[in-house]
Design an enzyme around this catalytic site. Sequence first.
Site, PDB file in Angstrom:
ATOM      1  N   ARG A 146       0.844  -1.194   0.000  1.00  0.00           N
ATOM      2  CA  ARG A 146       0.000   0.000   0.000  1.00  0.00           C
ATOM      3  C   ARG A 146       0.881   1.246   0.000  1.00  0.00           C
ATOM      4  O   ARG A 146       2.022   1.220   0.441  1.00  0.00           O
ATOM      5  CB  ARG A 146      -0.907   0.005   1.227  1.00  0.00           C
ATOM      6  CG  ARG A 146      -1.806  -1.212   1.339  1.00  0.00           C
ATOM      7  CD  ARG A 146      -2.492  -1.260   2.686  1.00  0.00           C
ATOM      8  NE  ARG A 146      -3.346  -2.425   2.838  1.00  0.00           N
ATOM      9  CZ  ARG A 146      -2.923  -3.623   3.260  1.00  0.00           C
ATOM     10  NH1 ARG A 146      -1.641  -3.795   3.581  1.00  0.00           N
ATOM     11  NH2 ARG A 146      -3.765  -4.636   3.369  1.00  0.00           N
ATOM     12  N   HIS A 244      -3.763   2.873  -5.158  1.00  0.00           N
ATOM     13  CA  HIS A 244      -4.234   1.495  -4.986  1.00  0.00           C
ATOM     14  C   HIS A 244      -4.317   0.767  -6.323  1.00  0.00           C
ATOM     15  O   HIS A 244      -4.335  -0.465  -6.363  1.00  0.00           O
ATOM     16  CB  HIS A 244      -5.599   1.501  -4.300  1.00  0.00           C
ATOM     17  CG  HIS A 244      -5.749   0.409  -3.288  1.00  0.00           C
ATOM     18  ND1 HIS A 244      -4.974   0.338  -2.141  1.00  0.00           N
ATOM     19  CD2 HIS A 244      -6.564  -0.677  -3.239  1.00  0.00           C
ATOM     20  CE1 HIS A 244      -5.322  -0.724  -1.441  1.00  0.00           C
ATOM     21  NE2 HIS A 244      -6.269  -1.365  -2.088  1.00  0.00           N
ATOM     22  N   ARG A 247      -1.522  -1.544  -6.761  1.00  0.00           N
ATOM     23  CA  ARG A 247      -1.685  -2.761  -5.946  1.00  0.00           C
ATOM     24  C   ARG A 247      -2.588  -3.753  -6.679  1.00  0.00           C
ATOM     25  O   ARG A 247      -2.287  -4.954  -6.736  1.00  0.00           O
ATOM     26  CB  ARG A 247      -2.276  -2.369  -4.596  1.00  0.00           C
ATOM     27  CG  ARG A 247      -2.420  -3.481  -3.583  1.00  0.00           C
ATOM     28  CD  ARG A 247      -2.727  -2.860  -2.221  1.00  0.00           C
ATOM     29  NE  ARG A 247      -3.330  -3.788  -1.285  1.00  0.00           N
ATOM     30  CZ  ARG A 247      -2.646  -4.608  -0.494  1.00  0.00           C
ATOM     31  NH1 ARG A 247      -1.326  -4.639  -0.552  1.00  0.00           N
ATOM     32  NH2 ARG A 247      -3.270  -5.400   0.360  1.00  0.00           N
ATOM     33  N   TYR A 279      -9.235 -26.197   0.668  1.00  0.00           N
ATOM     34  CA  TYR A 279      -7.964 -25.875   0.042  1.00  0.00           C
ATOM     35  C   TYR A 279      -6.833 -25.730   1.054  1.00  0.00           C
ATOM     36  O   TYR A 279      -5.684 -25.589   0.685  1.00  0.00           O
ATOM     37  CB  TYR A 279      -8.073 -24.568  -0.755  1.00  0.00           C
ATOM     38  CG  TYR A 279      -8.977 -24.671  -1.956  1.00  0.00           C
ATOM     39  CD1 TYR A 279     -10.196 -24.012  -1.982  1.00  0.00           C
ATOM     40  CD2 TYR A 279      -8.614 -25.443  -3.059  1.00  0.00           C
ATOM     41  CE1 TYR A 279     -11.030 -24.100  -3.078  1.00  0.00           C
ATOM     42  CE2 TYR A 279      -9.440 -25.537  -4.160  1.00  0.00           C
ATOM     43  CZ  TYR A 279     -10.652 -24.858  -4.161  1.00  0.00           C
ATOM     44  OH  TYR A 279     -11.473 -24.966  -5.244  1.00  0.00           O
TER      45      TYR A 279
END
Length: 307
Positions: A146, A244, A247, A279
Amino acid sequence: MRQFVAPFIRYLEEEKNLSASTVSSYQRDLGPFMEFLEQQDLVEPDKVSRALLVMFISRLKQDGKAPATITRSVVTLRSFFHFLVRDGVLSHNPALLLDMPRQDKKLPVVLTTEEMEQLLKAPDLSTVQGSRDRAMLELLYASGIRVTELVSLNDENVRLDLKYVHCRAADGKERIVPIGGAAVYWIQQYEQEARPKLVQRQEVQTDPALFLNMNGKRMSRQGFWKLLKKYAADAGINKEITPHTLRHTFAVHMLDRGADIRSVQELLGNSDHGEPLLYRHVPRPSMKEVYDRYHPRAGMYAPNSHE
């Protein structure tokens, strides 16, 4: 009620260890609520009911506040009243059962590989600022961290010899994030050539920040955002991008090249509480292995000859 705001802010800073920007958001969100209480002639915390809080949220909606703003206000109120319960001022939290407004989920803006390359090349490398900005852009795209984590980095948090950064999120959580050869190269260039010149502009040369502004002080989130907008325009990118966006772009490019979603979540520092339990027994390669295999610029060690 206002007498409890300052202790609450200290609690966020000293005990919750939140970033300055996050604390500022909490404080800003409490302002309208305090004004609302004063309009209702309410000054005692035990007089605040859930019905009154619903009335305040309704007022925000009537004032045309966006769902995201209202959601943030609800989160702030929950935290504020939790603090009052914690300190024994209240026996229960009236904001605990407040409903969050529904929000239309928008698909995040993501840059193509070509757009990302153009953005990375936008800074003028003949200048101190351009060298710094190229290093910041490369690091964001290389790591998926971030922007608050980026500007919070100190020089000691980056180990170029081991190809990783040690970053800290706004909530105080720390993690080690691998970076690739391209990012290592450009950070080295910045640290060797540009950063020493920025350090010289400090009145007292003690700021440990990795990325410094043109006055020799730590780069701010707002300052980086302005730079990003400028470079996006210079690169001819006609998208509404934010810090962002890089990201999201990191994550999508990793997934497009075959990385599994759980590994990408781990690289981003995201929680996987919603992951199906079936998973959890599947063994995964290390983050470094996944990164080196799937990030587009992981294996680059020097810029292209035309840069």
